[in-house]
Design a protein around this motif. Sequence first.
Motif, short mmCIF file in Angstrom:
data_model
loop_
_atom_site.label_atom_id
_atom_site.label_comp_id
_atom_site.label_asym_id
_atom_site.label_seq_id
_atom_site.Cartn_x
_atom_site.Cartn_y
_atom_site.Cartn_z
N LYS A 1 0.82 -1.22 0.00
CA LYS A 1 0.00 0.00 0.00
C LYS A 1 0.85 1.27 0.00
CE LYS A 1 -4.21 -1.91 1.97
NZ LYS A 1 -5.16 -1.88 3.08
N PRO A 2 1.91 1.35 0.84
CA PRO A 2 2.74 2.55 0.79
C PRO A 2 3.40 2.75 -0.58
CG PRO A 2 3.16 1.35 2.80
CD PRO A 2 2.29 0.48 1.95
N GLU A 3 3.85 1.67 -1.18
CA GLU A 3 4.48 1.77 -2.50
C GLU A 3 3.48 2.24 -3.55
OE1 GLU A 3 6.53 -1.28 -5.60
OE2 GLU A 3 6.92 -1.64 -3.47
N LEU A 4 2.28 1.71 -3.51
CA LEU A 4 1.24 2.14 -4.44
C LEU A 4 0.88 3.61 -4.23
CD1 LEU A 4 -1.06 -1.02 -4.42
CD2 LEU A 4 0.59 -0.34 -6.17
N ALA A 5 0.89 4.06 -2.98
CA ALA A 5 0.60 5.47 -2.69
C ALA A 5 1.69 6.38 -3.29
CB ALA A 5 0.50 5.69 -1.19
N ILE B 1 24.58 5.16 -4.12
CA ILE B 1 25.26 6.46 -4.19
C ILE B 1 26.63 6.30 -4.84
CG2 ILE B 1 26.28 8.29 -2.79
CD1 ILE B 1 23.81 7.88 -0.88
N ALA B 2 27.35 5.23 -4.49
CA ALA B 2 28.67 4.98 -5.08
C ALA B 2 28.57 4.77 -6.59
CB ALA B 2 29.31 3.76 -4.42
N GLN B 3 27.43 4.30 -7.07
CA GLN B 3 27.22 4.10 -8.50
C GLN B 3 26.67 5.35 -9.18
OE1 GLN B 3 24.95 0.56 -9.45
NE2 GLN B 3 26.22 -0.72 -8.12
N GLY B 4 26.58 6.46 -8.43
CA GLY B 4 26.16 7.73 -9.01
C GLY B 4 24.66 8.00 -8.93
N TRP B 5 23.94 7.23 -8.15
CA TRP B 5 22.51 7.42 -8.00
C TRP B 5 22.21 8.38 -6.86
CZ3 TRP B 5 18.39 4.95 -10.61
CH2 TRP B 5 18.81 4.09 -11.64
N THR B 6 21.09 9.08 -6.98
CA THR B 6 20.55 9.89 -5.90
C THR B 6 19.38 9.10 -5.32
OG1 THR B 6 21.13 11.87 -7.15
CG2 THR B 6 19.66 12.16 -5.28
N VAL B 7 19.32 9.04 -3.99
CA VAL B 7 18.36 8.16 -3.33
C VAL B 7 17.43 8.98 -2.43
CG1 VAL B 7 18.09 6.20 -1.78
CG2 VAL B 7 20.03 6.28 -3.35
N LEU B 8 16.15 8.66 -2.49
CA LEU B 8 15.15 9.23 -1.59
C LEU B 8 14.47 8.09 -0.88
CD1 LEU B 8 13.40 11.66 -0.59
CD2 LEU B 8 11.85 11.11 -2.47
N VAL B 9 14.39 8.19 0.45
CA VAL B 9 13.66 7.19 1.24
C VAL B 9 12.33 7.80 1.64
CG1 VAL B 9 13.62 5.85 3.38
CG2 VAL B 9 15.76 6.11 2.11
N VAL B 10 11.26 7.10 1.33
CA VAL B 10 9.92 7.51 1.74
C VAL B 10 9.43 6.47 2.75
CG1 VAL B 10 7.54 7.97 1.02
CG2 VAL B 10 9.44 8.60 -0.47
N TRP B 11 9.08 6.94 3.93
CA TRP B 11 8.60 6.04 4.99
C TRP B 11 7.10 5.86 4.87
CZ3 TRP B 11 11.90 3.28 7.78
CH2 TRP B 11 13.22 3.72 7.83
N GLU B 12 6.65 4.72 5.30
CA GLU B 12 5.22 4.38 5.26
C GLU B 12 4.37 5.48 5.90
OE1 GLU B 12 2.39 0.70 6.82
OE2 GLU B 12 4.46 0.84 7.47
N CYS B 13 4.81 6.03 7.03
CA CYS B 13 4.04 7.05 7.74
C CYS B 13 3.95 8.36 6.94
CB CYS B 13 4.62 7.30 9.13
SG CYS B 13 6.31 7.95 9.14
N GLU B 14 4.83 8.55 5.97
CA GLU B 14 4.84 9.77 5.16
C GLU B 14 3.92 9.69 3.95
OE1 GLU B 14 9.46 11.09 6.04
OE2 GLU B 14 9.02 9.86 4.29
N SER C 1 0.79 9.29 3.71
CA SER C 1 -0.50 9.97 3.83
C SER C 1 -0.33 11.49 3.93
CB SER C 1 -1.25 9.45 5.06
OG SER C 1 -0.48 9.66 6.22
N ASP C 2 0.90 11.98 3.88
CA ASP C 2 1.17 13.42 3.95
C ASP C 2 0.79 14.08 2.62
OD1 ASP C 2 2.15 15.97 4.26
OD2 ASP C 2 4.17 15.35 4.81
N PRO C 3 -0.06 15.11 2.64
CA PRO C 3 -0.44 15.78 1.39
C PRO C 3 0.76 16.41 0.66
CG PRO C 3 -1.83 16.50 3.22
CD PRO C 3 -0.76 15.64 3.80
#
Length: 137
Positions: free
Chosen positions: A22-26, A106-119, A121-123
């Motif tokens: 569900k969080p991934e689908l959101a 990051i070592a491979q040149g990627w930028t990473v964003l972590v989205v937590w399950e609790c976030e 539902s944040d508009p």
Amino acid sequence: MDKLDSKRRSANMRAIRAKNTKPELAVRSALRQAGFTGYRLHRRDLPGKPDIAFIGRKKAILVHGCFWHGHDCREGLRRPKARQEYWLPKISGNQMRDERHQADLIAQGWTVLVVWECETSDPALTQRLANFLQRDR
């Protein structure tokens, strides 16, 4: 002590999915609302198989469940009452694995964003994702 018998607990645990949660689908819905498409899901050729990867932009989004990945929110700080000798090292191991995968990306040149399950539902999530994807590498 667990409130459920071992068969019922086992059935509950088997029902927990690793993909298309569900969080991934959101998060994917928020990406579509912001007009971002063309992402790839669970790329096995990338460290940690990021939930969402924008290959051309080299941007990865990891969607973590608060309990399973030990987030510092109310749900993530909740600890299991039964079998702590198994679950506490398991959650700690998940956190160490997450750090390793992020460092590898990051070592491979990627930028990473972590989205937590609790976030999820944040508009403001849609705007946060848009800001992340519009930033230069």
